[in-house]
Design a protein around this motif. Structure first.
Motif, PDB file in Angstrom:
ATOM      1  N   VAL A 192       0.808  -1.225   0.000  1.00 46.00           N
ATOM      2  CA  VAL A 192       0.000   0.000   0.000  1.00 46.00           C
ATOM      3  C   VAL A 192       0.840   1.275   0.000  1.00 46.00           C
ATOM      4  N   PRO A 193       1.918   1.372   0.777  1.00 50.42           N
ATOM      5  CA  PRO A 193       2.721   2.600   0.698  1.00 50.42           C
ATOM      6  C   PRO A 193       3.227   2.872  -0.721  1.00 50.42           C
ATOM      7  N   HIS A 194       3.506   1.828  -1.479  1.00 44.14           N
ATOM      8  CA  HIS A 194       3.967   1.968  -2.857  1.00 44.14           C
ATOM      9  C   HIS A 194       2.831   2.467  -3.753  1.00 44.14           C
ATOM     10  N   ILE A 195       1.626   1.939  -3.560  1.00 41.34           N
ATOM     11  CA  ILE A 195       0.477   2.376  -4.352  1.00 41.34           C
ATOM     12  C   ILE A 195       0.150   3.833  -4.057  1.00 41.34           C
ATOM     13  N   LYS A 196       0.308   4.245  -2.819  1.00 37.25           N
ATOM     14  CA  LYS A 196      -0.017   5.614  -2.432  1.00 37.25           C
ATOM     15  C   LYS A 196       0.785   6.647  -3.216  1.00 37.25           C
ATOM     16  N   ARG A 197       1.971   6.269  -3.662  1.00 37.59           N
ATOM     17  CA  ARG A 197       2.800   7.208  -4.421  1.00 37.59           C
ATOM     18  C   ARG A 197       2.109   7.653  -5.696  1.00 37.59           C
ATOM     19  N   ASN A 198       1.255   6.802  -6.247  1.00 35.25           N
ATOM     20  CA  ASN A 198       0.539   7.158  -7.474  1.00 35.25           C
ATOM     21  C   ASN A 198      -0.594   8.138  -7.217  1.00 35.25           C
ATOM     22  N   GLY A 199      -1.068   8.166  -5.970  1.00 32.09           N
ATOM     23  CA  GLY A 199      -2.241   8.976  -5.673  1.00 32.09           C
ATOM     24  C   GLY A 199      -3.524   8.294  -6.110  1.00 32.09           C
ATOM     25  N   GLN A 200      -3.415   7.071  -6.608  1.00 37.29           N
ATOM     26  CA  GLN A 200      -4.580   6.297  -7.003  1.00 37.29           C
ATOM     27  C   GLN A 200      -4.179   4.837  -7.171  1.00 37.29           C
ATOM     28  N   GLY A 201      -5.169   3.970  -7.150  1.00 38.44           N
ATOM     29  CA  GLY A 201      -4.926   2.547  -7.317  1.00 38.44           C
ATOM     30  C   GLY A 201      -6.172   1.785  -6.927  1.00 38.44           C
ATOM     31  N   HIS A 202      -6.122   0.470  -7.077  1.00 35.28           N
ATOM     32  CA  HIS A 202      -7.316  -0.335  -6.780  1.00 35.28           C
ATOM     33  C   HIS A 202      -6.886  -1.666  -6.172  1.00 35.28           C
ATOM     34  N   ILE A 203      -7.494  -1.996  -5.047  1.00 32.22           N
ATOM     35  CA  ILE A 203      -7.263  -3.279  -4.389  1.00 32.22           C
ATOM     36  C   ILE A 203      -8.538  -4.105  -4.505  1.00 32.22           C
TER      37      ILE A 203
ATOM     38  N   LEU B  69     -12.227   2.040   4.412  1.00 27.49           N
ATOM     39  CA  LEU B  69     -12.414   3.218   5.260  1.00 27.49           C
ATOM     40  C   LEU B  69     -11.093   3.940   5.498  1.00 27.49           C
ATOM     41  N   GLU B  70     -10.039   3.189   5.771  1.00 28.92           N
ATOM     42  CA  GLU B  70      -8.748   3.793   6.070  1.00 28.92           C
ATOM     43  C   GLU B  70      -8.117   4.476   4.849  1.00 28.92           C
ATOM     44  N   LEU B  71      -8.495   4.030   3.656  1.00 33.29           N
ATOM     45  CA  LEU B  71      -7.859   4.552   2.440  1.00 33.29           C
ATOM     46  C   LEU B  71      -8.728   5.562   1.685  1.00 33.29           C
ATOM     47  N   LEU B  72      -9.810   6.006   2.302  1.00 36.03           N
ATOM     48  CA  LEU B  72     -10.745   6.900   1.612  1.00 36.03           C
ATOM     49  C   LEU B  72     -10.081   8.146   1.040  1.00 36.03           C
ATOM     50  N   ASP B  73      -9.121   8.696   1.737  1.00 37.28           N
ATOM     51  CA  ASP B  73      -8.509   9.958   1.318  1.00 37.28           C
ATOM     52  C   ASP B  73      -7.216   9.778   0.532  1.00 37.28           C
ATOM     53  N   THR B  74      -6.937   8.556   0.101  1.00 32.29           N
ATOM     54  CA  THR B  74      -5.667   8.290  -0.581  1.00 32.29           C
ATOM     55  C   THR B  74      -5.811   8.131  -2.091  1.00 32.29           C
ATOM     56  N   GLY B  75      -7.043   8.006  -2.577  1.00 31.66           N
ATOM     57  CA  GLY B  75      -7.246   7.719  -3.996  1.00 31.66           C
ATOM     58  C   GLY B  75      -7.194   6.231  -4.314  1.00 31.66           C
ATOM     59  N   ILE B  76      -7.027   5.399  -3.296  1.00 33.09           N
ATOM     60  CA  ILE B  76      -6.991   3.948  -3.501  1.00 33.09           C
ATOM     61  C   ILE B  76      -8.381   3.374  -3.217  1.00 33.09           C
ATOM     62  N   ARG B  77      -8.958   2.729  -4.207  1.00 29.96           N
ATOM     63  CA  ARG B  77     -10.267   2.114  -4.042  1.00 29.96           C
ATOM     64  C   ARG B  77     -10.110   0.654  -3.605  1.00 29.96           C
ATOM     65  N   VAL B  78     -11.090   0.175  -2.853  1.00 30.34           N
ATOM     66  CA  VAL B  78     -11.077  -1.207  -2.371  1.00 30.34           C
ATOM     67  C   VAL B  78     -12.409  -1.851  -2.715  1.00 30.34           C
ATOM     68  N   THR B  79     -12.343  -2.968  -3.436  1.00 36.01           N
ATOM     69  CA  THR B  79     -13.541  -3.699  -3.844  1.00 36.01           C
ATOM     70  C   THR B  79     -13.444  -5.149  -3.388  1.00 36.01           C
ATOM     71  N   SER B  80     -14.505  -5.632  -2.779  1.00 38.20           N
ATOM     72  CA  SER B  80     -14.590  -7.034  -2.384  1.00 38.20           C
ATOM     73  C   SER B  80     -15.445  -7.772  -3.407  1.00 38.20           C
ATOM     74  N   ILE B  81     -14.911  -8.884  -3.920  1.00 37.27           N
ATOM     75  CA  ILE B  81     -15.634  -9.713  -4.873  1.00 37.27           C
ATOM     76  C   ILE B  81     -16.093 -10.981  -4.153  1.00 37.27           C
ATOM     77  N   CYS B  82     -17.379 -11.274  -4.226  1.00 35.59           N
ATOM     78  CA  CYS B  82     -17.934 -12.442  -3.552  1.00 35.59           C
ATOM     79  C   CYS B  82     -18.514 -13.410  -4.580  1.00 35.59           C
ATOM     80  N   PRO B  83     -17.676 -14.275  -5.162  1.00 38.55           N
ATOM     81  CA  PRO B  83     -18.184 -15.242  -6.133  1.00 38.55           C
ATOM     82  C   PRO B  83     -18.900 -16.391  -5.433  1.00 38.55           C
TER      83      PRO B  83
END
Length: 242
Positions: free
Chosen positions: A131-142, A176-190
């Motif tokens: 995550v610290p590495h992704i934050k450098r972009n100012g955006q990303g997706h987990i 919740l913790e990453l709301l202000d970082t530009g990193i989105r978090v999506t849970s996939i429930c197959p």
């Protein structure tokens, strides 16, 4: 099994990417211009995937490393290797998982712990490392691959269900913790999805979801504007659970 140098293209990490859902996701990202890093426990599977993909996508950097995600030190070593090769990281897919049947009272001692180590702690430690590495972009997706078993209990799957409920909690708190970082978090429930775990089961493949459909949903979520995040995606076979 690493590229010789960095390539200026979007980059992703996908765990458990040598078959099933993980492989479909990896191939979707490769087809759309990504370089990828994958890990798995079986070296032969890693080598086969890397060889196949390198022929099909010669412009992509493909890191394929043997790593057991139940081992914290191996997870951290894998993360360090990837972050050395990739100057930026755009997508993390926590897909690796372990499924064992059994009832909570009668299952073998240690079964819950074994699945927790892979299904939850592996994702937790890898996410913390990158995550610290992704934050450098100012955006990303987990993307965290959970399960419908993280939304309701299923018979003979108690400990597995517990780990997937934990993944849901991990995703919600991380988001919740990453709301202000530009990193989105999506849970996939197959739900029940066609993979090699169903080989020899006698179940008609037409009753199972396709891994490629899950990859399509991940890609569609990633393409949304930065104004929008899909928090949880639930997918089941069209005819419902088995």
């Amino acid at each position: 099994m690493q590229p010789d140098n960095n390539i200026d293209m979007p980059n992703a990490i996908i765990t458990g990417a040598t078959h099933g859902i993980g492989k479909a996701i990896a191939e979707k990202l490769l087809a759309n211009g990504f370089s990828i890093a994958i890990c798995a426990r079986t070296v032969a599977d890693l080598e086969n995937c890397q060889r196949e993909w390198q022929k099909q996508y010669p412009g992509a950097a493909i890191i394929a490393e043997n790593a057991d995600l139940s081992d914290k030190l191996q997870v951290q070593k894998f993360a360090s290797s990837v972050l050395t090769a990739f100057t930026e990281l755009d997508i993390l897919v926590n897909n690796a998982g372990l499924f064992m049947t059994g009832s909570l009272i009668d299952e073998p001692d240690g079964q819950l712990e074994e699945m927790m180590n892979v299904n939850v702690y592996g994702a937790y430690h890898l996410t913390r490392a990158v995550v610290p590495h992704i934050k450098r972009n100012g955006q990303g997706h987990i993307f965290n691959i959970s399960s419908v078993a993280g939304l309701k209990p299923y018979a003979n799957s108690g400990s597995y269900s517990i780990t997937k409920y934990a993944m849901q909690g991990f995703s919600d708190n991380l988001r919740l913790e990453l709301l202000d970082t530009g990193i989105r978090v999506t849970s996939i429930c197959p739900g029940f999805t066609n993979s090699r775990s169903w080989e020899g089961s006698g179940v008609d493949a037409g009753r199972l979801s396709k891994p490629e459909d899950i990859a399509e949903m991940i890609w569609a979520s990633y393409l949304l504007s930065e104004n929008t995040n899909v928090e949880t995606i639930v997918m089941r076979p069209a005819k419902g659970d088995l």
